[in-house]
Design an enzyme around this catalytic site. Structure first.
Site, PDB file in Angstrom:
ATOM      1  N   SER A 147      11.345  75.459-128.905  1.00 15.15           N
ATOM      2  CA  SER A 147      12.657  74.998-128.437  1.00 15.15           C
ATOM      3  C   SER A 147      13.512  76.177-128.008  1.00 15.15           C
ATOM      4  O   SER A 147      13.285  77.318-128.434  1.00 15.15           O
ATOM      5  CB  SER A 147      13.371  74.269-129.585  1.00 15.15           C
ATOM      6  N   TYR A 160      16.681  71.306-137.286  1.00  9.07           N
ATOM      7  CA  TYR A 160      15.803  71.354-136.104  1.00  9.07           C
ATOM      8  C   TYR A 160      15.496  72.808-135.724  1.00  9.07           C
ATOM      9  O   TYR A 160      14.350  73.181-135.508  1.00  9.07           O
ATOM     10  CB  TYR A 160      16.514  70.626-134.961  1.00  9.07           C
TER      11      TYR A 160
HETATM   12  P1  NAP Z   1      10.837  62.427-126.978  1.00 13.52           P
HETATM   13  O1  NAP Z   1      10.839  61.871-125.603  1.00 13.52           O
HETATM   14  O2  NAP Z   1      11.699  61.784-128.009  1.00 13.52           O
HETATM   15  O3  NAP Z   1       9.319  62.516-127.471  1.00 13.52           O
HETATM   16  C1  NAP Z   1       8.968  62.744-128.816  1.00 13.52           C
HETATM   17  C2  NAP Z   1       7.787  61.855-129.132  1.00 13.52           C
HETATM   18  O4  NAP Z   1       7.362  62.138-130.483  1.00 13.52           O
HETATM   19  C3  NAP Z   1       8.163  60.365-129.074  1.00 13.52           C
HETATM   20  O5  NAP Z   1       7.156  59.635-128.420  1.00 13.52           O
HETATM   21  C4  NAP Z   1       8.239  60.006-130.546  1.00 13.52           C
HETATM   22  O6  NAP Z   1       7.962  58.647-130.809  1.00 13.52           O
HETATM   23  C5  NAP Z   1       7.147  60.895-131.110  1.00 13.52           C
HETATM   24  N1  NAP Z   1       7.235  60.963-132.566  1.00 13.52           N
HETATM   25  C6  NAP Z   1       8.345  60.894-133.350  1.00 13.52           C
HETATM   26  N2  NAP Z   1       7.987  60.898-134.637  1.00 13.52           N
HETATM   27  C7  NAP Z   1       6.640  60.974-134.678  1.00 13.52           C
HETATM   28  C8  NAP Z   1       5.681  61.000-135.718  1.00 13.52           C
HETATM   29  N3  NAP Z   1       6.043  60.947-137.009  1.00 13.52           N
HETATM   30  N4  NAP Z   1       4.364  61.072-135.391  1.00 13.52           N
HETATM   31  C9  NAP Z   1       3.973  61.107-134.096  1.00 13.52           C
HETATM   32  N5  NAP Z   1       4.825  61.060-133.058  1.00 13.52           N
HETATM   33  C10 NAP Z   1       6.152  60.997-133.353  1.00 13.52           C
HETATM   34  O7  NAP Z   1      11.284  63.956-126.974  1.00 13.52           O
HETATM   35  P2  NAP Z   1      10.930  65.139-125.969  1.00 13.52           P
HETATM   36  O8  NAP Z   1      12.211  65.646-125.468  1.00 13.52           O
HETATM   37  O9  NAP Z   1       9.851  64.767-125.040  1.00 13.52           O
HETATM   38  O10 NAP Z   1      10.412  66.217-127.031  1.00 13.52           O
HETATM   39  C11 NAP Z   1       9.056  66.607-127.152  1.00 13.52           C
HETATM   40  C12 NAP Z   1       9.011  67.931-127.887  1.00 13.52           C
HETATM   41  O11 NAP Z   1       9.718  68.901-127.149  1.00 13.52           O
HETATM   42  C13 NAP Z   1       9.657  67.884-129.278  1.00 13.52           C
HETATM   43  O12 NAP Z   1       8.909  68.687-130.172  1.00 13.52           O
HETATM   44  C14 NAP Z   1      10.998  68.508-129.030  1.00 13.52           C
HETATM   45  O13 NAP Z   1      11.532  69.094-130.195  1.00 13.52           O
HETATM   46  C15 NAP Z   1      10.653  69.531-127.978  1.00 13.52           C
HETATM   47  N6  NAP Z   1      11.788  69.972-127.188  1.00 13.52           N
HETATM   48  C16 NAP Z   1      12.452  69.139-126.369  1.00 13.52           C
HETATM   49  C17 NAP Z   1      13.514  69.616-125.613  1.00 13.52           C
HETATM   50  C18 NAP Z   1      14.297  68.764-124.668  1.00 13.52           C
HETATM   51  O14 NAP Z   1      15.254  69.284-124.082  1.00 13.52           O
HETATM   52  N7  NAP Z   1      13.965  67.504-124.459  1.00 13.52           N
HETATM   53  C19 NAP Z   1      13.897  70.956-125.713  1.00 13.52           C
HETATM   54  C20 NAP Z   1      13.200  71.777-126.569  1.00 13.52           C
HETATM   55  C21 NAP Z   1      12.146  71.287-127.287  1.00 13.52           C
HETATM   56  P3  NAP Z   1       9.232  57.618-130.942  1.00 13.52           P
HETATM   57  O15 NAP Z   1       9.975  57.692-129.651  1.00 13.52           O
HETATM   58  O16 NAP Z   1       8.557  56.311-131.195  1.00 13.52           O
HETATM   59  O17 NAP Z   1      10.027  58.130-132.112  1.00 13.52           O
END
Ligand code: NAP
Length: 265
Positions: A147, A160
């Protein structure tokens, strides 16, 4: 000629990837990218309904698996199932992650444990389980999604940020300890990407302006923006790269928007 050369560097044909959080914004984009680069992909998420349309579109080289990354006891069975189906697991992308924005003083123990278990403990033990397979095959690539908050932190993301900084530290341990098995581990740290996770920020008038002011490229990131570096790290083009962090942040950490007061840029 160009295609042949690029394929020799970047093709993932014949490989198998396991992607967690594959129903999410970044996870689904990365899983689709890896599949389009030629690999078999096991798309894993807690919510498999959302995976079915992705697998239907990509075809028989992909399959959906229910994998809750807090259910450590279930990892060996799911990992075995995937390795048996495809013959190997060559690439692991640890992408599942959650956040809850609240002040350091307000975080309940239950919230702390939930974020830690999904974002850090899940990465630790799933990597350990998959690494057993990678060791046996004497090759493997692990990509951990970090992140922006492994560096400068936003307010309201204490747990986080601690998990993601932990993921970066863990990446370095994996790189150091598992190099002898020809396993490479790197961390991809997205900046501010538009997904469900960040909707409360990007849909908020003042918070979104705060972020845009801090992004040199002056636009939110898109899940697609994170794919290229993951393909690169998964490929043989990155054969000598391990233990590194790659930021995909549109120019946040470098300084964001220049100030406009008394200087023309
Ligand atoms: P997202 O769209 O919310 O995707 C996260 C996925 O993880 C969702 O499908 C969620 O399912 C799933 N998940 C949650 N709890 C889980 C569990 N216990 N076991 C398995 N899967 C689970 O978020 P994203 O933005 O794509 O984030 C993906 C990664 O990138 C994360 O690690 C996040 O911290 C990182 N990240 C994101 C950003 C950003 O700006 N978006 C920036 C830095 C880092 P549900 O939706 O059903 O809960």
């Amino acid at each position: 000629m160009v295609n042949e050369y690029l394929a020799s560097m970047f093709s993932l044909a014949g490989k198998t990837a396991l992607v967690t959080g594959a129903a999410g914004g970044i996870g689904s984009a990365v899983a689709v990218g890896i599949a389009k680069a030629g690999a078999n992909v096991a798309l894993c998420d807690i919510n498999t309904d959302a995976l079915d349309p992705i697998c239907n579109e990509l075809g028989s080289t992909t399959a959906a698996f229910k994998l809750d990354v807090t259910d450590v006891a279930a990892f060996p069975k799911t990992v075995d199932e995937i390795a048996t189906k495809y013959g190997s697991i060559d690439i692991l992308v640890n992408c599942a992650g959650i956040n809850k924005r609240e002040g350091l003083a307000d975080v309940a123990e239950e919230t702390y444990d939930r974020i830690m278990n999904i974002n850090l403990k899940g990465v630790f033990f799933l990597s350990q389980t998959v690494a057993h397979k990678m060791k046996a095959q004497n090759s493997g690539v692990i990509i951990n999604i970090g992140s922006h908050n492994t560096g400068p932190v936003l307010g309201g993301v204490s747990v986080y940020a601690a998990t993601k900084t932990g993921v970066l530290a863990l990446t370095r341990s994996m790189a150091v300890e598992w190099a002898k098995y020809n396993i490479r581990a790197n961390c991809v740290s997205p900046g501010h990407i538009k997904t469900e996770l960040t909707a409360p920020t990007w849909e908020h008038p003042t918070r979104s302006k705060y972020l845009l002011d801090r992004i040199a490229l002056n636009r939110p990131g898109l899940p697609q923006d994170v794919v290229g570096v993951c393909l690169f790290l998964a490929s043989d083009a990155a054969a000598y790269i391990t233990g590194c962090e790659y930021r995909v942040d549109g120019g946040c950490v470098c300084g964001g928007q220049p100030w406009q007061y008394d200087t023309e840029f």
